[in-house]
Write a protein that holds these residues in place. Structure first.
Motif, PDB file in Angstrom:
ATOM      1  N   THR B 108      12.772  65.970  39.046  1.00 45.68           N
ATOM      2  CA  THR B 108      14.013  67.020  39.512  1.00 45.68           C
ATOM      3  C   THR B 108      13.398  68.315  40.387  1.00 45.68           C
ATOM      4  OG1 THR B 108      15.332  66.336  37.594  1.00 45.68           O
ATOM      5  CG2 THR B 108      15.864  68.724  38.638  1.00 45.68           C
ATOM      6  N   ASN B 252      18.308  76.853  33.005  1.00 41.44           N
ATOM      7  CA  ASN B 252      18.683  76.787  34.572  1.00 41.44           C
ATOM      8  C   ASN B 252      19.383  75.542  34.507  1.00 41.44           C
ATOM      9  OD1 ASN B 252      18.687  75.771  37.081  1.00 41.44           O
ATOM     10  ND2 ASN B 252      16.666  76.344  37.654  1.00 41.44           N
ATOM     11  N   GLU B 254      21.235  73.852  36.505  1.00 39.81           N
ATOM     12  CA  GLU B 254      20.985  73.299  37.676  1.00 39.81           C
ATOM     13  C   GLU B 254      20.012  72.126  37.357  1.00 39.81           C
ATOM     14  OE1 GLU B 254      20.666  75.377  41.399  1.00 39.81           O
ATOM     15  OE2 GLU B 254      20.443  73.441  42.501  1.00 39.81           O
ATOM     16  N   ILE B 255      19.006  72.543  36.764  1.00 34.15           N
ATOM     17  CA  ILE B 255      18.082  71.473  36.529  1.00 34.15           C
ATOM     18  C   ILE B 255      18.533  70.519  35.377  1.00 34.15           C
ATOM     19  CG2 ILE B 255      15.753  71.011  34.919  1.00 34.15           C
ATOM     20  CD1 ILE B 255      14.526  73.639  36.353  1.00 34.15           C
ATOM     21  N   ASP B 257      21.720  69.782  34.859  1.00 33.16           N
ATOM     22  CA  ASP B 257      22.657  68.830  35.665  1.00 33.16           C
ATOM     23  C   ASP B 257      22.324  67.550  36.706  1.00 33.16           C
ATOM     24  OD1 ASP B 257      24.498  70.359  34.182  1.00 33.16           O
ATOM     25  OD2 ASP B 257      25.105  71.661  36.108  1.00 33.16           O
ATOM     26  N   THR B 258      20.839  68.175  37.227  1.00 34.25           N
ATOM     27  CA  THR B 258      20.266  67.361  38.320  1.00 34.25           C
ATOM     28  C   THR B 258      19.483  66.406  37.319  1.00 34.25           C
ATOM     29  OG1 THR B 258      20.124  69.057  39.544  1.00 34.25           O
ATOM     30  CG2 THR B 258      18.836  67.208  40.025  1.00 34.25           C
ATOM     31  N   LEU B 260      20.119  65.114  34.634  1.00 32.00           N
ATOM     32  CA  LEU B 260      21.239  64.278  34.211  1.00 32.00           C
ATOM     33  C   LEU B 260      21.602  63.049  35.020  1.00 32.00           C
ATOM     34  CD1 LEU B 260      23.176  63.472  31.899  1.00 32.00           C
ATOM     35  CD2 LEU B 260      24.849  65.167  32.813  1.00 32.00           C
ATOM     36  N   LYS B 261      21.451  63.110  36.382  1.00 32.19           N
ATOM     37  CA  LYS B 261      21.848  62.041  37.182  1.00 32.19           C
ATOM     38  C   LYS B 261      20.666  60.911  36.916  1.00 32.19           C
ATOM     39  CE  LYS B 261      22.927  64.732  41.278  1.00 32.19           C
ATOM     40  NZ  LYS B 261      23.188  64.594  42.566  1.00 32.19           N
ATOM     41  N   PHE B 262      19.456  61.320  36.576  1.00 26.66           N
ATOM     42  CA  PHE B 262      18.522  60.520  36.232  1.00 26.66           C
ATOM     43  C   PHE B 262      19.063  59.646  34.863  1.00 26.66           C
ATOM     44  CE2 PHE B 262      15.832  63.139  39.137  1.00 26.66           C
ATOM     45  CZ  PHE B 262      15.704  62.056  39.960  1.00 26.66           C
ATOM     46  N   MET B 264      21.879  59.525  33.582  1.00 30.41           N
ATOM     47  CA  MET B 264      23.048  58.482  33.658  1.00 30.41           C
ATOM     48  C   MET B 264      22.581  57.311  34.386  1.00 30.41           C
ATOM     49  SD  MET B 264      25.902  61.421  35.119  1.00 30.41           S
ATOM     50  CE  MET B 264      27.253  60.391  34.800  1.00 30.41           C
TER      51      MET B 264
END
Lengths: 399, 399
Positions: B108, B252, B254-255, B257-258, B260-262, B264
C-alpha cells in the motif's frame, strides 16, 4: 503526508463495491435484498468437516507446517485420485485459500512486468492478485454469443509476447459457468508447449458440473508436467468459504519448492480449518449428489425464467453456480443501482453484479450481469420475478 | 520448461531451513532435540478463545467481511484503549496473520523498487514480504555491544534516498528482545516527519515486556497520524499462532481503505479464529500475569546460565521471548549443524537459529545465534546445559 503506492491506488475495486452503499440503504429502509451478486453458497458445510474442527483436541493453537499438514496433503492425494488426478503429496502445497494459491503461483512463475493471458470475462479478483504480483493480465475475449467457449487459438497466439509467462483459466468458470471441453484443454496444452508457457487452471468448482459433463483437469494433460499448475480451494466444495484453505498442485517440484519460500514467510495456513478440510475428503458421496442436484434444479429454473424475459440472453451454464446474462438495458451498472435504490416488489428487491467489472477490455459487458444461484429455489423464483418486473419498468430499458 | 521468476528463486530461505534435515536426522536416530530455534510458545491458548470457537453456532462456514468482523474490530478498540492507544474501529483492518498485515502495508505504501529502512538484525520473514512486495530492505545495523538499541539517527539519515518510503521496526523486538524506549520512538518520529516517511511498527509482542518496562506504541506518538502504522497479531498474545489473525491499525484512513482493496481480493481472514480472537480480548488479566511471570523466570534463568558460559555475550532482553547471543565459535551455522549431527548429552541435543540470517549486511552475525525461550524451566535448564557442554568440546571453538 507521504503518498501511497500507485499499484494500490490504481487497483480496480470489486465490481459490486460501489453498489454496497445502495444495498445498505435499501436494507436500512426495511427492504429485503436477494443477493444474486455473491458466490457464498447457502449449502451446509459437511458434518465431518465441522466435527474434525470441534474435536481438535489441542490446548495450544500452534503453527502448522508452512506447506500444510502432511496428513492433509496425503489425504488430498486420495481425493484427487478419485478424479483421476494422480499426484504425490509433495506435489501439493496447502495455501491460505485459493487466493493465496494464485498469488504464490504468479509470484513464483512471473517477474514484475510479465504478462499472463486470461480469457475474459474472468473472476475480478484476478486483477487484485495481478497487481500484488506486479503482473499484467492480457485478456482474450470470449463472447456471450459463443456461450463463452475458448476463443480461437489464433487470438491467443497473437497476444503472446516475450513477457508472456502463462495462460490462466478458471474451469468450471466463474463468472460464466462455462466448462472447458477436453478438446479446448488439448488446444491450450498445444499453446503452452509451442510457446513454453505455464498453464494455470483454477479448478475450485470441480465438483459443480451438470448434464453429465466430465471435468477435464489441467493435470489430466500428458506431457505438461513441468508446465501445468492447478489451483484449488475447499471453499466451494464443502461450502466452507470462511475456512481459507486452498492449495497449489503441480508435478513441477521446483514450483512447489519455490512457492514454499513464500509459504515459509507467512508461516502457515490456518490450523483448525485444515483439520476440517482433511476430514472433508471423507464427506459422503450422497452429500455431493444432493448438493449437485440442488444446484442443477436452481440452474434449470433460473435459466428457464431468464429465457422467458424479453430480450434477455443467457447461455445455459454447464458448471459452477454462476451465469452471465445480457439484459435489455442501457447500462448494467445503472440498472443494478436502480434495482437497489428505486425499485421494489412488495418491499423486496435484488442485487446483481454488473459484468463490466469481469472484463478487462474497456467497454465490454456493459449490458451484462453476473448472477450467482446461491439461493434456495423459492427465493430464486422470487428474485427472478423481481428482476423480470424491474426489466419491464426500468427507465433505461432498450426494448 | 519455462523458467521461474527471479524474485522467487533468489529469495533467501529461512535461516533454519538448511538445519531442518539435520534435526530430522537427529530425531530419526532417536535423539531428543530441544527447539530453541522457533517462536512457537508452549503456553496454553486462553479458554475464552477456545470456547468462542467451540460455540460458533454456524451451519455454513461462510465468508466474513473483507475488513474482518465489525464486532471484532470494535472489540479491538477496547483492547487498544487498555494500552492507551485510542483508535476507531474504522482504523483497524483485520488481516490473515501479522504476515499479511505487513505485506498489505508494504504494497500500500511502496511501489516496486522502493526502499524500507529496517534496523538489523530483523525478523527474517521481512525479507520474504519485501520480495513479495518488490521492496528493498535497507538495513541499519544495531549491535550486540550496544544491546541492540536504535542506531544513531545519523546512520538512519544517511540511508534515506528518494526511494525511501518508511522506517519499519519490531517493538518489542524479534530477534533481539530489545524494547525501544520512548526517547528512541520520539527520535524515529522526528526522522519520519523531517523526511515525510511512514513509520511502521510491528508490535505483536506488546504484552511481553519485563522489569516494569512500559511499551511505547507508534500510535502513542503525536503529530504522526498520517504516517504511523501499527502491525499486530494475536499469535503471541494468546499463544494462537495457528489462528492466522492479525491487523493493521492506523489513523490514516486512506491506508486502511487502500489496503482493503487487497483484502477484498483475498476475500476475508479466517472466520472461526476471528471469533476466538474477539473473545480473547476478555482474557483474564491473571492469564497474562502468569504468562509474563513464566517468561520472566525463563529469561532470568537463561541469561544467568548463558553468562556462566565462558566467552558468551548475551544482552538481557527486555521484551518478547528471544535473545541474540554471541558464542565463542568460528561459525554459528556450523556450530548449530554440529549440535544436531555430532553432539549429544544423554541422547539429547539442542537446535538454535544461526543469527546471520537475521542480518541483511553480509558477514554480520556469523558467531551469533537467536534463542527463543519457549520451553518450560526444566527443559530450558537442560537445553542450556547441553549448549554449555557443546561449547566446551566443539572443534571450532575460539576460546
Amino acid at each position: 503526508m507521504p503518498s501511497l503506492s500507485r499499484r494500490a491506488t490504481t487497483m480496480p475495486p470489486s465490481p459490486i463495491r460501489k453498489l454496497v452503499p445502495f444495498a445498505d440503504a435499501a436494507k436500512a429502509k426495511g427492504r429485503h435484498v436477494y443477493h444474486l451478486n455473491i458466490g457464498q453458497p447457502d449449502i451446509k458445510t459437511p458434518e465431518v468437516f465441522w466435527n474434525a474442527i470441534m474435536n481438535h483436541g489441542r490446548e495450544v493453537l500452534e503453527y502448522g507446517p508452512s506447506a500444510g499438514f502432511t496428513s492433509y496433503r496425503k489425504k488430498l492425494v486420495e481425493y484427487y485420485k478419485s478424479y483421476d488426478i494422480n499426484v504425490d503429496y509433495e506435489n501439493i502445497l496447502i495455501t491460505t485459500g485459493g487466493s493465496e494459491a494464485i498469488i504464490f503461483t504468479l509470484m513464483t512463475i512471473a517477474n514484475h512486468g510479465d504478462e499472463i493471458i486470461v480469457p475474459e470475462p474472468f473472476y475480478t479478483n484476478y486483477n487484485g492478485f495481478a497487481v500484488e504480483a506486479g503482473v499484467k493480465i492480457v485478456p482474450i475475449t470470449s463472447s456471450i454469443e459463443e456461450e463463452f467457449q475458448l476463443p480461437p487459438l489464433e487470438s491467443i497466439r497473437e497476444k503472446i509476447t516475450d513477457r508472456t509467462r502463462a495462460v490462466m483459466i478458471c474451469n468450471p468458470n466463474n463468472p460464466t459457468g462455462y466448462v472447458y471441453s477436453r478438446e479446448e484443454m488439448l488446444a491450450l496444452r498445444e499453446i503452452a508447449i509451442e510457446n513454453d508457457l505455464f498453464l494455470l487452471s483454477d479448478e475450485v468448482y470441480r465438483e459443480f458440473t451438470y448434464d453429465g459433463l466430465k471435468h477435464t483437469s489441467v493435470l489430466h494433460m500428458h506431457g505438461l508436467d513441468k508446465q501445468a499448475v492447478m489451483l484449488d480451494s475447499v471453499s466451494k466444495r464443502y461450502s466452507a468459504c470462511g475456512a481459507r484453505v486452498g492449495c497449489i498442485v503441480t508435478r513441477n517440484q521446483e514450483i512447489i519448492d519455490t512457492a514454499l519460500k513464500f509459504g515459509m514467510a507467512r508461516l502457515c495456513p490456518p490450523t483448525l480449518e485444515q483439520l476440517g478440510a482433511e476430514a472433508g475428503v471423507d464427506t459422503d458421496a450422497e452429500y455431493f449428489r444432493e448438493v449437485l442436484e440442488e444446484y442443477r434444479e436452481r440452474r434449470d429454473i433460473m435459466v428457464h425464467l431468464l429465457h422467458e424475459m424479453p430480450g434477455v440472453v443467457a447461455p445455459n451454464p454447464k458448471g459452477a453456480f454462476y451465469l452471465i446474462a445480457r439484459l435489455p438495458v442501457d447500462d448494467a451498472d445503472k440498472f443494478a443501482q436502480w434495482l437497489l435504490s428505486d425499485f421494489q416488489v412488495d418491499d423486496e428487491t435484488v442485487m446483481v453484479a454488473p459484468a463490466n467489472g469481469f472484463y478487462s477490455t474497456p467497454g465490454l459487458g456493459q449490458d451484462e450481469v453476473r448472477i450467482a444461484y446461491v439461493l434456495n429455489v423459492e427465493d430464486l423464483k422470487r428474485a427472478m420475478h423481481i428482476l423480470a418486473e424491474g426489466l419491464k419498468v426500468y427507465p433505461g430499458k432498450t426494448i
